[in-house]
Design a protein around this motif. Structure first.
Motif, mmCIF file in Angstrom:
data_model
loop_
_atom_site.group_PDB
_atom_site.id
_atom_site.type_symbol
_atom_site.label_atom_id
_atom_site.label_comp_id
_atom_site.label_asym_id
_atom_site.label_seq_id
_atom_site.Cartn_x
_atom_site.Cartn_y
_atom_site.Cartn_z
ATOM 1 N N LEU A 197 1.024 -1.312 -0.136
ATOM 2 C CA LEU A 197 0.047 -0.133 0.004
ATOM 3 C C LEU A 197 0.716 1.226 -0.124
ATOM 4 N N GLY A 198 0.241 2.374 -0.625
ATOM 5 C CA GLY A 198 0.831 3.664 -0.286
ATOM 6 C C GLY A 198 0.798 4.017 1.018
ATOM 7 N N SER A 199 1.816 4.850 1.869
ATOM 8 C CA SER A 199 1.845 5.290 2.978
ATOM 9 C C SER A 199 0.868 6.237 3.498
ATOM 10 N N GLU A 200 0.418 7.126 2.529
ATOM 11 C CA GLU A 200 -0.599 8.182 2.813
ATOM 12 C C GLU A 200 -2.098 7.648 2.297
ATOM 13 N N GLY A 201 -2.971 7.921 3.218
ATOM 14 C CA GLY A 201 -4.471 7.636 2.837
ATOM 15 C C GLY A 201 -4.985 9.203 2.322
ATOM 16 N N PHE A 202 -6.184 8.734 1.732
ATOM 17 C CA PHE A 202 -7.106 9.827 1.050
ATOM 18 C C PHE A 202 -8.497 9.693 1.658
ATOM 19 N N ASN A 228 -9.858 -3.114 4.523
ATOM 20 C CA ASN A 228 -9.886 -4.185 3.986
ATOM 21 C C ASN A 228 -8.704 -5.290 4.335
ATOM 22 N N PRO A 229 -9.141 -6.557 4.611
ATOM 23 C CA PRO A 229 -8.215 -7.494 5.169
ATOM 24 C C PRO A 229 -7.167 -7.665 4.250
ATOM 25 N N ARG A 230 -6.040 -7.804 4.939
ATOM 26 C CA ARG A 230 -4.704 -8.166 4.143
ATOM 27 C C ARG A 230 -4.123 -9.628 4.499
ATOM 28 N N LYS A 231 -4.953 -10.240 5.399
ATOM 29 C CA LYS A 231 -4.542 -11.598 5.705
ATOM 30 C C LYS A 231 -5.479 -12.516 4.862
ATOM 31 N N GLY A 232 -4.846 -13.809 4.346
ATOM 32 C CA GLY A 232 -5.818 -14.630 3.611
ATOM 33 C C GLY A 232 -6.005 -14.240 2.164
ATOM 34 N N ARG A 233 -6.847 -14.629 1.348
ATOM 35 C CA ARG A 233 -7.073 -14.227 -0.064
ATOM 36 C C ARG A 233 -8.458 -13.707 -0.127
ATOM 37 N N GLY A 234 -8.811 -12.951 0.756
ATOM 38 C CA GLY A 234 -10.036 -12.071 0.660
ATOM 39 C C GLY A 234 -9.949 -10.673 0.231
ATOM 40 N N THR A 238 -13.873 -7.192 -1.908
ATOM 41 C CA THR A 238 -14.669 -6.022 -1.606
ATOM 42 C C THR A 238 -13.622 -5.093 -1.027
ATOM 43 N N GLY A 239 -14.308 -3.820 -1.173
ATOM 44 C CA GLY A 239 -13.609 -2.511 -0.627
ATOM 45 C C GLY A 239 -12.443 -2.290 -1.447
ATOM 46 N N VAL A 240 -12.325 -2.704 -2.775
ATOM 47 C CA VAL A 240 -11.121 -2.142 -3.664
ATOM 48 C C VAL A 240 -11.491 -2.004 -5.103
ATOM 49 N N TRP A 241 -11.122 -1.016 -5.674
ATOM 50 C CA TRP A 241 -11.225 -0.776 -6.943
ATOM 51 C C TRP A 241 -9.908 -0.575 -7.803
ATOM 52 N N PHE A 242 -9.741 -1.611 -8.986
ATOM 53 C CA PHE A 242 -8.733 -1.702 -9.565
ATOM 54 C C PHE A 242 -8.802 -2.272 -10.899
ATOM 55 N N VAL A 243 -7.642 -2.210 -11.646
ATOM 56 C CA VAL A 243 -7.433 -2.563 -12.809
ATOM 57 C C VAL A 243 -6.462 -3.921 -12.957
ATOM 58 N N TRP A 244 -6.237 -4.711 -13.634
ATOM 59 C CA TRP A 244 -5.055 -5.760 -13.625
ATOM 60 C C TRP A 244 -4.858 -6.200 -14.976
ATOM 61 N N PHE A 245 -3.586 -6.823 -14.850
ATOM 62 C CA PHE A 245 -3.123 -7.398 -16.346
ATOM 63 C C PHE A 245 -2.443 -8.692 -16.037
ATOM 64 N N PHE A 290 -14.818 3.592 -12.115
ATOM 65 C CA PHE A 290 -15.669 3.186 -11.493
ATOM 66 C C PHE A 290 -16.326 4.256 -10.521
ATOM 67 N N THR A 291 -17.700 4.071 -10.213
ATOM 68 C CA THR A 291 -18.486 5.245 -9.751
ATOM 69 C C THR A 291 -19.045 4.616 -8.406
ATOM 70 N N THR A 292 -18.962 5.185 -7.350
ATOM 71 C CA THR A 292 -19.651 4.853 -6.042
ATOM 72 C C THR A 292 -19.490 5.837 -5.033
ATOM 73 N N SER A 293 -19.785 5.588 -3.823
ATOM 74 C CA SER A 293 -19.717 6.722 -2.543
ATOM 75 C C SER A 293 -18.801 6.403 -1.843
ATOM 76 N N PHE A 294 -17.715 6.911 -1.671
ATOM 77 C CA PHE A 294 -16.607 6.758 -0.893
ATOM 78 C C PHE A 294 -16.780 6.955 0.673
ATOM 79 N N SER A 295 -16.694 6.433 1.808
ATOM 80 C CA SER A 295 -16.908 6.602 3.248
ATOM 81 C C SER A 295 -15.706 6.461 3.865
ATOM 82 N N HIS A 296 -14.679 5.771 3.439
ATOM 83 C CA HIS A 296 -13.725 5.390 4.252
ATOM 84 C C HIS A 296 -12.273 5.752 3.745
ATOM 85 N N THR A 297 -11.320 6.032 4.431
ATOM 86 C CA THR A 297 -10.011 6.420 3.979
ATOM 87 C C THR A 297 -9.509 5.420 3.014
ATOM 88 N N LEU A 298 -9.209 5.680 1.830
ATOM 89 C CA LEU A 298 -8.644 5.039 0.763
ATOM 90 C C LEU A 298 -7.383 5.160 0.505
#
Length: 305
Positions: A197-202, A228-234, A238-245, A290-298
Motif C-alpha cells: 500500500l501507499g503510506s498516505e491515505g485519502f 480491507n483485510p490483508r490476511k488470507g485471500r479475501g 470487496t472494498g477495492v477498485w482496480f484494474v489488472w493485467f 468506477f463510480t461509487t460513494s466513498f466513506s472510508h479512507t482510501l
C-alpha cells in the motif's frame, strides 16, 4: 563535545526511544524524559519506574544534568554533520537516511518514521527534495515505479509489503524477488497477495498518480479501504477498485482486466465525486471508471508478480 561513536541508544529514553529531552533521574538510577515519565505516571496512576517498577517517593524527579549536557552536545554535533552533508546514516538507528521529514525539515530513516517524534508527519524521498531544490525533473525508475503526476510521488509503506516484495531505497518502486524475506508478520502486512500500500491515505479531494508497468508481466493497481483485510485471500473481494493485467489469469475479484500490455497507467481519484478512473497516458486511452460513494479512507495499492 560528545562523539558520534557513542551509541545513540545509550542516550535514548526507554519510553519514547528518542534522544533524551530534559532527562530526569530516579532513585533506582534509571533516567527518562521528564514528559515521558509524567505521562507514564499519569497513565499508571502510580509513581513507579517504567523499567524496574520500583516505586519513587518523589513526585518531581531531579534533572540529570550530566546526561542532559551529554545529549545536548551529541545533538549539536549531529546537526553540524547534517548541515555539512557528511552524514548519510541515522545516528539513532544506524539506518540509511532515505526520507526527508517535511515538518521537522530533516532527513530520517525508515525506523524514524514509526517513532513517536514523527507521528502524523509527512515524508518525501531525499532524492525528490534535492531535485526540487535544483529545479530538475524526476528520474524514472527502471522497475515497476510509482510517481505522482501532480505534485509528489506515492511513497510506499514497507510495513504493508508482502514478504516477497523488494522496495527501492526511496520507497517509490517495487519488484517481486521470488523469495520470502524474514520480516515481521505484523497485522498490516499482506501474507498471501503480493501487494503493498501507499503510506498516505485519502479521505477527500482529488489525487492523481502514474504507475510504470512495462517491465511487469502481471500487475494490479488501484485504491482500497484501510479496513480491507490483508490476511488470507479475501483482499480482492470487496472494498477495492482496480484494474489488472495477466495473460494467464481469467478473473481477479471485482476488478477490470486490461487485455493489452501497457507501459504506464494513470490513476485519478475524485474522492468527493465518488469516482476512480484509469487511463493509458501513452496513448491517451480511457481504461475504466468506477463510480461509487466513498466513506472510508482510501490507500493506493499495487500488486506486482
Amino acid at each position: 563535545m560528545a562523539s558520534l561513536t557513542v551509541s545513540a541508544e545509550e542516550l535514548s529514553c526507554p519510553v519514547c526511544c528518542e534522544i533524551f529531552k530534559t532527562p530526569v533521574l530516579l532513585s533506582c538510577s534509571h533516567s527518562f524524559c521528564k514528559e515521558c515519565l509524567q505521562q507514564f505516571w499519569t497513565t499508571k496512576e502510580t509513581q513507579e519506574c517504567p523499567v524496574c517498577r520500583r516505586r519513587s517517593s518523589k513526585h518531581d524527579a531531579p534533572v540529570n544534568l550530566v546526561l542532559k549536557n551529554l545529549c545536548d552536545s551529541f545533538l549539536k554535533e549531529r546537526n553540524e554533520k547534517r548541515s555539512s552533508g557528511s552524514e548519510e546514516i541515522c545516528s539513532l538507528h544506524r539506518e540509511k537516511l532515505k526520507l526527508f521529514c517535511l515538518e521537522d525539515k530533516q532527513p530520517v530513516c525508515l525506523v524514524c518514521i514509526n517513532s513517536q517524534k514523527h507521528d502524523n508527519h509527512k515524508f518525501r524521498p531525499i532524492g525528490k527534495i534535492l531535485y526540487e531544490k535544483q529545479l530538475l525533473t524526476i528520474i524514472n525508475i527502471n522497475e515497476t515505479s510509482v510517481d505522482c503526476v501532480s505534485s509528489a510521488p506515492v511513497i510506499l509503506d514497507p510495513n504493508t509489503a508482502h514478504r516477497s516484495l523488494v522496495l527501492s531505497d526511496d520507497l517509490t518502486s517495487v519488484r517481486d524477488s521470488g523469495d520470502y524475506k524474514p520480516v515481521p508478520d505484523n497485522p498490516e502486512r499482506f501474507d498471501c497477495d503480493e501487494c503493498v500500500l501507499g503510506s498516505e491515505g485519502f479521505n477527500s479531494g482529488t489525487h492523481c498518480w502514474g504507475v510504470e508497468v512495462k517491465q511487469s508481466s502481471c500487475w494490479s493497481l488501484g485504491v482500497t479501504t484501510a479496513s480491507n483485510p490483508r490476511k488470507g485471500r479475501g483482499f480482492f473481494n470487496t472494498g477495492v477498485w482496480f484494474v489488472w493485467f495477466d495473460q494467464y489469469r481469467w478473473s481477479l475479484g471485482s476488478g477490470v482486466r486490461v487485455k493489452q500490455k501497457l507501459e504506464r497507467v494513470r490513476v485519478y481519484l475524485d474522492y468527493d465525486g465518488g469516482t476512480v478512473s484509469f487511463s493509458d497516458p501513452v496513448t491517451n486511452t480511457h481504461l475504466h471508471t468506477f463510480t461509487t460513494s466513498f466513506s472510508h479512507t482510501l490507500f493506493p495499492f499495487f500488486l506486482n508478480v
